[in-house]
Design an enzyme around this catalytic site. Structure first.
Site, PDB file in Angstrom:
ATOM      1  CB  CYS A 190      -9.993 -47.318 108.545  1.00 38.59           C
ATOM      2  SG  CYS A 190      -9.642 -45.990 107.547  1.00 38.59           S
ATOM      3  CG  HIS A 199     -28.001 -32.773  98.263  1.00 37.96           C
ATOM      4  ND1 HIS A 199     -27.304 -31.312  98.056  1.00 37.96           N
ATOM      5  CD2 HIS A 199     -28.849 -32.690  98.997  1.00 37.96           C
ATOM      6  CE1 HIS A 199     -28.314 -30.720  98.847  1.00 37.96           C
ATOM      7  NE2 HIS A 199     -29.254 -31.298  99.189  1.00 37.96           N
TER       8      HIS A 199
HETATM    9  C1  RB5 Z   1      -3.881 -48.517 109.950  1.00 34.96           C
HETATM   10  O1  RB5 Z   1      -3.034 -48.271 110.802  1.00 34.96           O
HETATM   11  C2  RB5 Z   1      -4.501 -47.085 109.114  1.00 34.96           C
HETATM   12  O2  RB5 Z   1      -3.637 -46.656 108.429  1.00 34.96           O
HETATM   13  C3  RB5 Z   1      -5.848 -47.297 108.813  1.00 34.96           C
HETATM   14  O3  RB5 Z   1      -6.761 -47.733 109.495  1.00 34.96           O
HETATM   15  C4  RB5 Z   1      -6.557 -46.283 108.101  1.00 34.96           C
HETATM   16  O4  RB5 Z   1      -6.390 -45.134 108.711  1.00 34.96           O
HETATM   17  C5  RB5 Z   1      -6.160 -45.806 106.504  1.00 34.96           C
HETATM   18  O5  RB5 Z   1      -6.694 -44.759 105.912  1.00 34.96           O
END
Ligand code: RB5
Length: 149
Positions: A66, A99
């Site tokens: 993400c 671990h």
């Molecule tokens: C999306 O814009 C972003 O918030 C997501 O990809 C992530 O970074 C959340 O932790």
């Protein structure tokens, strides 16, 4: 091994690079998307799919992307049997498996460069839980916490 993979829009640009890296190492990717860039998709959807694949034994390990790695990690850890963490350095990517028996690595595609991401994937996938007694004891305590929840 089977490696479950998922990313939201925040990691989408890094997806092809890492899928190719995983496959080049001889692993099979269980792709949970995203399958196209959608700026309003939500990381928990991909995190849950990857986490369930690992939890249910369809995949031995998982990779989640993400923007920061944080949201994906928080969401994946809600699924029983999942030990997911953000790792942006080699030491953590290896030690987390050796671990702590980490089974999902979460990467922040807005934070790390592609070459480092590839290296972290290589380290994570090649590492194995040490099975050393103190690590087994600690892992057992982590599982106890999960079972009490
Ligand atoms: C999306 O814009 C972003 O918030 C997501 O990809 C992530 O970074 C959340 O932790």
């Amino acid at each position: 091994m089977q490696v479950a993979f998922g990313t939201d829009h925040g990691g989408f640009d890094l997806k092809d690079t890492l899928v190719q890296e995983i496959e080049s190492l001889g692993h099979e990717v269980l792709d949970h998307g995203a399958f196209k860039y959608q700026p309003d998709d939500d990381y928990p959807d991909f995190a849950e799919a990857v986490a369930r694949s690992v939890s249910e034994g369809l995949a031995s390990k998982g990779v989640l992307l993400c923007g920061s790695g944080v949201g994906a990690s928080i969401a994946a850890n809600k699924v029983s049997g999942v030990r997911a963490s953000v790792c942006h350095d080699e030491y953590s990517a290896r030690q987390g498996v050796e671990h702590d028996d980490m089974n999902i690595i979460c990467l922040g595609a807005r934070i790390i460069e592609n070459e480092l991401a590839k290296k972290l994937i290589r380290v994570f996938l090649s590492a194995k839980f040490s099975g050393v007694e103190r690590h087994k004891r600690r892992l057992g305590k982590v599982i106890d916490i999960e079972n009490k929840a």
